[in-house]
Each structure stands twice: as structure tokens, then as C-alpha cells.
Write a protein that holds these residues in place. Structure first.
Motif, PDB file in Angstrom:
ATOM      1  N   GLU A 125      -6.271   5.526 -44.147  1.00  0.00           N
ATOM      2  CA  GLU A 125      -6.073   4.908 -42.833  1.00  0.00           C
ATOM      3  C   GLU A 125      -6.087   3.389 -42.946  1.00  0.00           C
ATOM      4  O   GLU A 125      -5.197   2.710 -42.419  1.00  0.00           O
ATOM      5  N   ILE A 126      -7.103   2.868 -43.618  1.00  0.00           N
ATOM      6  CA  ILE A 126      -7.234   1.410 -43.694  1.00  0.00           C
ATOM      7  C   ILE A 126      -6.072   0.821 -44.480  1.00  0.00           C
ATOM      8  O   ILE A 126      -5.621  -0.291 -44.191  1.00  0.00           O
ATOM      9  N   ARG A 172     -18.822   8.178 -39.841  1.00  0.00           N
ATOM     10  CA  ARG A 172     -17.422   7.896 -40.126  1.00  0.00           C
ATOM     11  C   ARG A 172     -17.046   6.469 -39.739  1.00  0.00           C
ATOM     12  O   ARG A 172     -16.384   5.763 -40.500  1.00  0.00           O
ATOM     13  N   GLN A 176     -15.937   3.359 -42.127  1.00  0.00           N
ATOM     14  CA  GLN A 176     -14.664   2.677 -41.908  1.00  0.00           C
ATOM     15  C   GLN A 176     -14.866   1.157 -41.962  1.00  0.00           C
ATOM     16  O   GLN A 176     -14.053   0.443 -42.562  1.00  0.00           O
TER      17      GLN A 176
ATOM     18  N   GLU B 111     -11.432  16.833 -38.807  1.00  0.00           N
ATOM     19  CA  GLU B 111     -11.425  15.609 -39.627  1.00  0.00           C
ATOM     20  C   GLU B 111      -9.988  15.133 -39.843  1.00  0.00           C
ATOM     21  O   GLU B 111      -9.680  13.949 -39.683  1.00  0.00           O
ATOM     22  N   SER B 115      -8.426  11.631 -38.484  1.00  0.00           N
ATOM     23  CA  SER B 115      -7.807  10.694 -39.413  1.00  0.00           C
ATOM     24  C   SER B 115      -6.366  10.409 -39.015  1.00  0.00           C
ATOM     25  O   SER B 115      -5.929   9.257 -39.017  1.00  0.00           O
ATOM     26  N   ASN B 118      -6.185   8.058 -36.140  1.00  0.00           N
ATOM     27  CA  ASN B 118      -6.398   6.677 -36.571  1.00  0.00           C
ATOM     28  C   ASN B 118      -5.149   6.116 -37.228  1.00  0.00           C
ATOM     29  O   ASN B 118      -4.756   4.980 -36.984  1.00  0.00           O
ATOM     30  N   ARG B 119      -4.537   6.944 -38.092  1.00  0.00           N
ATOM     31  CA  ARG B 119      -3.336   6.474 -38.793  1.00  0.00           C
ATOM     32  C   ARG B 119      -2.235   6.146 -37.795  1.00  0.00           C
ATOM     33  O   ARG B 119      -1.540   5.142 -37.930  1.00  0.00           O
ATOM     34  N   TYR B 122      -2.975   2.814 -36.197  1.00  0.00           N
ATOM     35  CA  TYR B 122      -2.713   1.658 -37.071  1.00  0.00           C
ATOM     36  C   TYR B 122      -1.214   1.466 -37.286  1.00  0.00           C
ATOM     37  O   TYR B 122      -0.720   0.333 -37.298  1.00  0.00           O
TER      38      TYR B 122
END
Lengths: 275, 177
Positions: A125-126, A172, A176, B111, B115, B118-119, B122
Motif C-alpha cells: 500500500e505504502i 495495523r 502503517q 485483511e 488493504s 487503502n490501495r 492511495y
């Protein structure tokens, strides 16, 4: 928020700062060598022994100036620079080598462990948020404290890793935040600066490290209880001299490290929010 | 950097969102199937989720067919927001079934969904940044005179997704005595 070019400027300034600090440390070490060994090996002392004994050291120095001993300086700088070259080459091979040296284990992206899977997800994600490639993820299995690292030479071969304590204790969202902090180190080019820093520090504290090595060697290999020649004492004495001599390098290295690292941590903290 | 480059960067950024949206749409049938085994009288919630998913998929398809434009983009934004909302409803329902909540594959799916969300957010941020760069370039002088004659007449559309967490009502405070 700093833009990319200002960021690069900061990086360059930091590298320059590092170089300056390092050069002044080297000069200081060489000067110390001159003072110690140069005054012992000075041929004028032997030639003018009568003068020294009769009229004292100060009068002798007034008449015959301290001569700069090039050989010694050359040898010392050669030692320092070859140590730096050795260390830098070792670090340049990429983040994986550094992570493995730290004792970390690679997490496979298709892991079944739920927490590890979560970590991999967070890193991916990051990576999207930071517009970089996804680094390999390492886990320090035997550390129960909360910590994280990132290493490498560029964002292409960068790795990131966390301790088992961080994996298990943090939620979580907290994880992050930690990972995005590590990503700022990668994006800011801190990891490369860190490699240079490590190499330089290894160079100037190398003499002290030789001393430690010699003492360790003496401790492990000596059978001095049943050896009349007593090699322990001799090696250890040489080692001790090296340590005392290298002490100045070690102290300077610590100061350089403290000066640069703290600044980078603040920057990474600030930058985290933009990611 | 010319307008073509900005345009391609923007398209690339949308392709990144597309990847993540697909990932989300692929995860949902698994979630629904797992829930079906446990839930006896919550068919309504599950059907809402499936319906929202199908609508989101068809919006995505039509964008691929007709290209990015304002109307389709806002439709996609609405469909995805609706999907997020119905998934949130499903999460609340899952809380009522302790067996289901303890199920390992549900935990895994959750999960993955977290995720993916979030992706998406972003990737959406990156896309909107590229759109802003494109539009700013297009609207500035002298590009504003030329852009339309080279086929860039419209501004690129932003993708707006509503975050259900932010949208939930803030507690009302009153100071009656």
C-alpha cells in the motif's frame, strides 16, 4: 512541504556536511599521528641529543623546526581510505546483504502467516502511495523490541524490515505509520547517505577496531599460563596502544553519526505525512 | 513536458486505480459465499453487496469502452461509494455471528479488503494529482489557446469517493439548561 528539488538540495548539503566533517576528522587523526609518532621518529632528535639533554626540549624546538613526516601521514591516510573503500563496496551490493548481516529473514510475498501477510500488504500500500517499487520485506525474528529499518543503495534495491516485537505489538494503523517512516528514508535517499556515513565511520574508527581485534585475538589464542615467551602481553599491549590511538577516531565518528542521523530522522518524520 | 505526457501520466494513474478496483471486485464473491454458509436470514444485506458490486463493474467497463469523461467518472465514484457503504453494512452484520467472525478465511478476506481499500485510496490520490497537473497545464497560457485544437478540449475528471467513516454523522451537542 518541501518539493523534490529542495529535498535534493538538502541531501546534497548533508553529503557535503558529511564530507567536511569527515575530512576534518581525518586531518585531526593525521595531525595526532604526527605529534605522536613524528616526534619520536624525528631524526633530528638523535642528531641533537646533546643539545636536548643540556639545554632542554624547548631550546631544541626553537632551533630545529618540527618536520612533517610524509610517510607516516601517507600510511595513515591509506589505511583510512582502504577501510572506507572496503566497507563501501560491501554495502553497495544492496539492501539484501545488509539485512542478512543484521540477521533478518526475508518474508515471502505469498506467506500464509496472517501478521506477515498484513505486513506485506501494508508495504505494498505504502509503495503505491510513495510512487516507488515495492521493496523486499525482512523480519528480525529474534528482537522483541519495537523497531524498524530500511537499507539499500537506491530505491531499486532497497529493503525494509521490522522486528518481531513491532509485528506483534503494533496495530495495523501504527504499523502503517512505521512503514511510511521507513519509506521516507528510502525516498529521501537517506539509505545511500547512510551507506556513505557507515563507510566513513568505519574508516576513521578502523584503527581502534584493529586494536580491539588484536586484544580479542590475544585473549583467545594465548596460552600464556604455560608459555614463557608470553605473547599475550605483547599483542595486548600493541592492541591497547591502537585502541588509545584510535579512540579519537571513535569519538569523532560518534559525533558525526549523531549530527547527521538525528537530522534525517526529523526529516523522515516530517516527510511521512506527505506520503 | 507537453500535454501528451501529462495526458499519458493521467491515463496511467487511472490504470493503477483500475487494477485495485478489479482486485476489490474479485474479492467480494468470496466474501459473500463464505458469509452465505453462516447467515440464514440476512439475504438482503448480501444481495445489496452483490448488486453494488455488479453496478461498479459495469461502470468500470463503460469507462474502458468510452474513455474517461466527467459523467462516467462521477457514476463510478457513486457506485464505488455505494459498494463501500454496503460492505460496511455487511461488516456490522458479521459482528452478530460469532462463528463467522472467528472464521479464519473471513479474517483473511477482511485483511485483503482493508488493504485493497487503502490501495484504492492511495491510487486515487495519485490519479487526482495527475489530473490536477494535467488540468493546470491545459488551462494555462498559451496551452489554453491550442489544447482544444489538438483533441484535448475537456478537462480531465477527478475521481471522488465518499469515505463512509468521515460521512457518519458527528454527534450533536446542545447546551440547553
Amino acid at each position: 512541504m518541501k518539493n523534490f528539488f529542495e529535498q535534493q538540495q538538502t541531501n546534497k548539503r548533508n553529503s557535503l556536511w558529511l564530507t567536511l566533517l569527515f575530512i576534518s576528522a581525518s586531518i585531526f587523526i593525521i595531525w595526532l599521528t604526527q605529534w605522536l609518532i613524528g616526534s619520536i621518529s624525528d631524526k633530528q632528535i638523535l642528531q641533537q641529543l646533546d643539545l636536548i639533554l643540556n639545554q632542554g626540549w624547548d631550546i631544541f624546538r626553537q632551533q630545529y623546526n618540527n618536520q612533517f613526516d610524509w610517510t607516516i601521514s601517507l600510511i595513515v591516510s591509506l589505511i583510512i581510505f582502504s577501510a572506507i573503500g572496503y566497507k563501501y563496496n560491501q554495502l553497495k551490493q544492496g539492501g539484501n546483504i545488509i539485512a542478512i548481516q543484521l540477521g533478518a529473514q526475508l518474508i515471502q510475498p505469498n506467506t500464509y502467516h496472517p501478521l506477515e501477510k498484513q505486513l506485506i500488504n501494508i508495504v505494498e500500500e505504502i509503495a503505491i502511495a510513495a510512487h516507488t517499487t515495492v521493496p523486499q520485506v525482512y523480519l528480525l525474528k529474534h528482537h522483541s523490541n519495537v523497531n524498524a529499518f530500511s537499507a539499500g543503495n537506491s530505491s531499486k534495491d532497497a529493503v525494509t524490515g521490522i522486528t518481531r516485537g513491532a509485528l506483534e505489538k503494533l496495530t495495523r494503523d501504527e504499523l502503517q505509520a512505521v512503514i511510511s517512516h521507513e519509506f521516507s528514508h528510502i525516498v529521501n535517499g537517506d539509505i545511500r547517505l547512510n551507506n556513505r556515513l557507515t563507510a566513513c565511520i568505519f574508516g576513521i574508527s578502523f584503527i581502534g577496531l584493529i586494536g580491539e581485534g588484536l586484544i580479542n585475538h590475544a585473549l583467545h589464542n594465548s596460552k600464556w599460563l604455560n608459555n614463557k615467551n608470553n605473547p599475550f602481553g605483547f599483542t595486548a599491549l600493541i592492541g591497547l596502544i591502537f585502541i588509545i590511538y584510535g579512540l579519537i577516531g571513535t569519538i569523532l565518528a560518534g559525533m558525526i553519526k549523531a549530527a547527521i542521523c538525528r537530522q534525517r530522522e526529523y526529516l523522515a518524520d516530517a516527510n511521512r505525512h506527505t506520503i | 513536458m507537453g500535454i501528451v505526457k501529462y495526458n499519458n501520466l493521467k491515463d496511467n494513474a487511472f490504470a493503477q486505480i483500475d487494477v485495485q478496483l478489479h482486485r476489490r471486485h474479485d474479492l467480494i464473491p468470496n466474501l459473500v459465499e463464505t458469509c452465505k454458509g453462516y447467515m440464514s436470514h440476512e439475504k438482503q444485506t448480501l444481495e445489496t453487496v452483490i448488486k453494488a458490486r455488479n453496478q461498479a463493474i459495469s461502470c468500470l467497463e463503460s469507462i474502458k469502452k468510452n474513455g474517461l469523461n466527467n459523467n462516467l467518472m462521477s457514476q463510478l465514484g457513486n457506485a464505488e461509494s455505494l459498494l463501500t457503504k454496503s460492505l460496511g453494512q455487511l461488516q456490522i452484520t458479521i459482528e452478530d455471528y460469532p462463528d463467522l467472525k472467528a472464521n479464519e478465511s473471513i479474517a483473511q478476506l477482511n485483511e485483503e479488503l482493508t488493504s485493497t481499500e487503502n490501495r484504492i485510496s492511495y491510487a486515487r490520490q495519485a490519479y487526482n494529482d495527475e489530473v490536477m497537473a494535467f488540468n493546470t497545464y491545459k488551462q494555462s497560457f498559451p496551452q489554453n489557446l491550442l489544447a482544444s485544437s489538438f483533441g484535448h478540449s475537456e478537462n480531465a475528471p477527478l475521481l471522488v469517493l465518499e469515505n463512509p467513516k468521515l460521512r457518519s454523522k458527528s454527534p450533536s451537542v446542545s447546551f440547553h439548561s
